[in-house]
Design a protein around this motif. Structure first.
Motif, PDB file in Angstrom:
ATOM      1  N   TYR A 264      22.778  37.882  35.490  1.00 28.05           N
ATOM      2  CA  TYR A 264      23.140  39.442  35.459  1.00 28.05           C
ATOM      3  C   TYR A 264      21.809  40.240  35.468  1.00 28.05           C
ATOM      4  CZ  TYR A 264      28.052  38.149  35.353  1.00 28.05           C
ATOM      5  OH  TYR A 264      29.116  37.545  35.491  1.00 28.05           O
ATOM      6  N   ALA A 288      23.348  39.588  44.942  1.00 29.41           N
ATOM      7  CA  ALA A 288      24.372  38.424  45.663  1.00 29.41           C
ATOM      8  C   ALA A 288      24.824  37.507  44.489  1.00 29.41           C
ATOM      9  CB  ALA A 288      23.826  38.044  46.802  1.00 29.41           C
ATOM     10  N   ALA A 289      23.461  37.039  43.757  1.00 28.68           N
ATOM     11  CA  ALA A 289      23.901  36.018  42.967  1.00 28.68           C
ATOM     12  C   ALA A 289      24.741  36.424  41.659  1.00 28.68           C
ATOM     13  CB  ALA A 289      22.764  35.400  42.330  1.00 28.68           C
ATOM     14  N   LEU A 291      26.806  39.279  41.622  1.00 31.17           N
ATOM     15  CA  LEU A 291      28.077  39.563  41.924  1.00 31.17           C
ATOM     16  C   LEU A 291      29.115  37.972  42.016  1.00 31.17           C
ATOM     17  CD1 LEU A 291      27.848  42.318  44.875  1.00 31.17           C
ATOM     18  CD2 LEU A 291      28.528  42.431  42.259  1.00 31.17           C
ATOM     19  N   ALA A 292      28.296  36.999  42.736  1.00 32.91           N
ATOM     20  CA  ALA A 292      29.094  35.766  42.739  1.00 32.91           C
ATOM     21  C   ALA A 292      29.308  35.306  41.068  1.00 32.91           C
ATOM     22  CB  ALA A 292      28.455  34.635  43.333  1.00 32.91           C
ATOM     23  N   GLN A 293      28.470  35.379  40.298  1.00 28.81           N
ATOM     24  CA  GLN A 293      28.751  35.242  38.914  1.00 28.81           C
ATOM     25  C   GLN A 293      29.717  36.215  38.366  1.00 28.81           C
ATOM     26  OE1 GLN A 293      27.233  32.667  37.377  1.00 28.81           O
ATOM     27  NE2 GLN A 293      28.813  32.924  35.694  1.00 28.81           N
ATOM     28  N   ARG A 295      32.368  37.248  39.777  1.00 29.35           N
ATOM     29  CA  ARG A 295      33.745  36.862  40.229  1.00 29.35           C
ATOM     30  C   ARG A 295      34.018  35.641  39.414  1.00 29.35           C
ATOM     31  NH1 ARG A 295      31.522  38.862  45.109  1.00 29.35           N
ATOM     32  NH2 ARG A 295      30.662  36.892  45.867  1.00 29.35           N
ATOM     33  N   ALA A 296      33.210  34.724  39.299  1.00 23.61           N
ATOM     34  CA  ALA A 296      33.238  33.442  38.422  1.00 23.61           C
ATOM     35  C   ALA A 296      33.852  33.662  37.101  1.00 23.61           C
ATOM     36  CB  ALA A 296      32.257  32.440  38.634  1.00 23.61           C
ATOM     37  N   GLU A 337      26.878  44.863  36.186  1.00 28.52           N
ATOM     38  CA  GLU A 337      28.140  44.179  37.075  1.00 28.52           C
ATOM     39  C   GLU A 337      29.455  44.229  36.211  1.00 28.52           C
ATOM     40  OE1 GLU A 337      23.945  42.439  37.330  1.00 28.52           O
ATOM     41  OE2 GLU A 337      25.473  42.620  35.590  1.00 28.52           O
ATOM     42  N   TRP A 341      32.985  42.913  37.994  1.00 22.82           N
ATOM     43  CA  TRP A 341      33.904  41.952  36.874  1.00 22.82           C
ATOM     44  C   TRP A 341      35.245  42.451  36.824  1.00 22.82           C
ATOM     45  CZ3 TRP A 341      35.768  42.896  32.101  1.00 22.82           C
ATOM     46  CH2 TRP A 341      36.792  41.751  31.635  1.00 22.82           C
ATOM     47  N   ALA A 344      37.448  42.285  39.815  1.00 20.88           N
ATOM     48  CA  ALA A 344      37.598  40.646  40.276  1.00 20.88           C
ATOM     49  C   ALA A 344      38.690  40.287  39.159  1.00 20.88           C
ATOM     50  CB  ALA A 344      36.205  39.949  39.989  1.00 20.88           C
ATOM     51  N   GLU A 348      42.039  38.557  40.353  1.00 24.00           N
ATOM     52  CA  GLU A 348      42.403  36.992  39.844  1.00 24.00           C
ATOM     53  C   GLU A 348      43.736  37.280  38.822  1.00 24.00           C
ATOM     54  OE1 GLU A 348      41.025  33.935  39.908  1.00 24.00           O
ATOM     55  OE2 GLU A 348      39.652  34.630  41.422  1.00 24.00           O
TER      56      GLU A 348
END
Length: 492
Positions: A264, A288-289, A291-293, A295-296, A337, A341, A344, A348
């Motif tokens: 982040y 990009a990394a 945003l992927a985090q 979502r995780a 972010e 989150w 997402a 989820e």
């Protein structure tokens, strides 16, 4: 609303794997900084929060309405409606953020850091989108959040248990409620206690004003993670108390919470002109990394809430209610972010079968437990509810401890003097004096001073409002410095 089934429609009809409901509560607040200074403190805080949090949050909620609870403090709304606020916000975006991004971008390229320059160019787009959104609102900044506001709060975010008089509490509470009704057309009784500061003596005053429900932090009373945190509580007299669940909130809001992940964006490291290009891991920020985090972390959050609900329902013998309350400004402003989150999490919740509902709807479907029964069943709990807050520690010391005791005592003395008829002939205080008293009541000055977050600014503000109150009591006709504080004032 989207075309798919809304899991908020029947919170207690959750799947067997997750019996109960998650209520996300976003508490949205900014002290009255509009017109009171700029860099490094003052109204730039408001413009930054508006650009990075409030405007994009409004767009998110437009896309995904009816899923969470949004509380807006009246003092924040006062500022967003203040004369000239939209124009000064646009000036900030163009003359400060657009210009300083350009300077930093040129400096990074001259220094051979093309990676920094490209990230700054991308980040500059956040402020350009905010400018376009503000222009589309045609000067009505509050309209970004207004369709989604359901809870109100005290007029200027006063720590109500620290007020000296019932009259002072009534002015804070009734002014806040009147402002909400005037702006948003109705109110269902949800009231955010500033700093979650609750004392049982407040309950009759809240109930008399029409408050039906509020949030409290009973972590130290019922026990961290205790199942008793997962049910609304009914005192003998007063509104429903919805305990916030620290075990869930600290997945997000703690030193080791999600925002601390290395991917982040680092909030604390700045370029020359106060922009951010680094990740928490010290590398050039990779959107990009990150945003992927996000979502995780959203998937992890929902899975953990489902497990919390299962455990709570098994212990309670009834569906559980998890109340996760966060300062709105954490999402997007402090945690870059955070809004990604949040969206997402909504996705989820649908995917994992987690029932998510606004708190009012959840409270209507989760029968309360008598407060006395919950206290009697909690190991080590007192027989009567003490004063509690969500501060650190969970008492009043953030706002009346040694570092700020003089501020607390001065505010109480000023309240007693003003509301007992503090004019030279003993007359009741006029509107100007009431507004200066409300400003002096604000929790923010003591909080900022205790945490040492704003240099001399909080004491300067407290001193200024105390002096202005004294002047207003001596001469009610003197001009006021407050541009738009508490326009829906209810005194007496």
């Amino acid at each position: 609303m989207s075309g798919r089934a809304d899991p908020a429609a029947d919170p207690e009809g959750a799947t067997p794997e997750a019996p109960g409901t998650l209520a996300l509560v976003l508490h949205t607040h900014m002290p009255y900084v509009e017109g009171f200074g700029t860099w490094p403190f003052g109204e730039e805080w408001l413009w930054e929060a508006l650009a990075t949090c409030y405007l994009p949050l409004g767009e998110l909620l437009d896309r995904r309405p009816g899923r969470l609870t949004l509380s807006l403090t009246p003092v924040l709304c006062d500022q967003l409606e203040a004369p000239g606020a939209a124009e000064r916000f646009a000036t900030f975006l163009v003359d400060v953020r657009r210009r300083t991004h350009a300077i930093d971008i040129a400096g990074c390229r001259a220094g051979g850091r093309e990676d920094y320059a490209r990230e700054l160019e991308r980040a500059a787009g956040d402020y350009e989108r905010a400018l376009a959104r503000a222009e589309a609102l045609d000067g009505d900044l509050l309209a970004a959040l207004a369709p989604h506001a359901s809870w109100t709060s005290a007029a200027t975010h006063a720590v109500l248990p620290l007020l000296a008089t019932d009259a002072g509490v009534r002015m804070q509470v009734r002014t806040g409620i009147a402002a909400h009704r005037a702006r948003f057309g109705g109110w269902d009784g949800g009231f955010w206690l500033p700093e979650c500061a609750h004392a049982p003596w407040l309950d009759p005053l809240l109930a008399a004003a029409g408050v039906r429900a509020t949030c409290v932090d009973l972590t130290d009373v019922l026990g961290y993670g205790a199942p008793a945190q997962l049910a609304p509580l009914a005192p003998d007299h007063g509104p429903l108390l919805a305990p916030i669940d620290r075990a869930t909130m600290e997945l997000v809001w703690s030193d080791g919470g999600y925002p601390s992940h290395g991917a982040y964006r680092d909030y604390h490291a700045y370029t020359t002109h106060h922009h951010r290009v680094w990740s928490n891991a010290g590398e050039t920020y990779d959107p990009a990394a990150a945003l992927a985090q996000a979502r995780a972390d959203a998937a992890d959050f929902v899975a953990r809430v489902r497990a919390r609900l299962r455990e709570g329902a098994a212990a309670l013998g009834r569906p559980a209610l998890v109340v996760c309350a966060l300062d709105t400004e954490l999402l997007g402003h402090w945690w870059y972010e955070g809004l990604a989150w949040l969206e997402a999490v909504l996705d989820e919740a649908d995917r994992q079968g987690l029932a998510l509902a606004p708190l009012d709807a959840a409270l209507a479907r989760h029968a309360p437990v008598p407060l006395a029964d919950a206290l009697a069943a909690a190991p080590g709990a007192p027989a009567a509810l003490p004063t509690t807050t969500w501060g650190t520690p969970r008492d009043l010391s953030t706002w009346d401890g040694p570092a700020v005791a003089d501020l607390a005592w001065r505010a109480r003395a000023a309240e007693l003097r003003a509301l007992a008829g503090g004019g030279p002939d003993g007359r009741p205080p006029g509107p100007r004096a009431c507004r200066e008293l409300l400003a002096l009541h604000a929790s923010d000055w003591a909080f900022l001073e205790t945490r040492r977050l704003a240099g001399p600014y909080p004491r300067e503000r407290a001193d200024g409002h105390a002096a202005a109150l004294a002047a207003a009591l001596a001469d009610p006709a003197a001009p006021a410095a407050l541009r738009n504080l508490a326009p829906h004032l209810v005194a007496g």
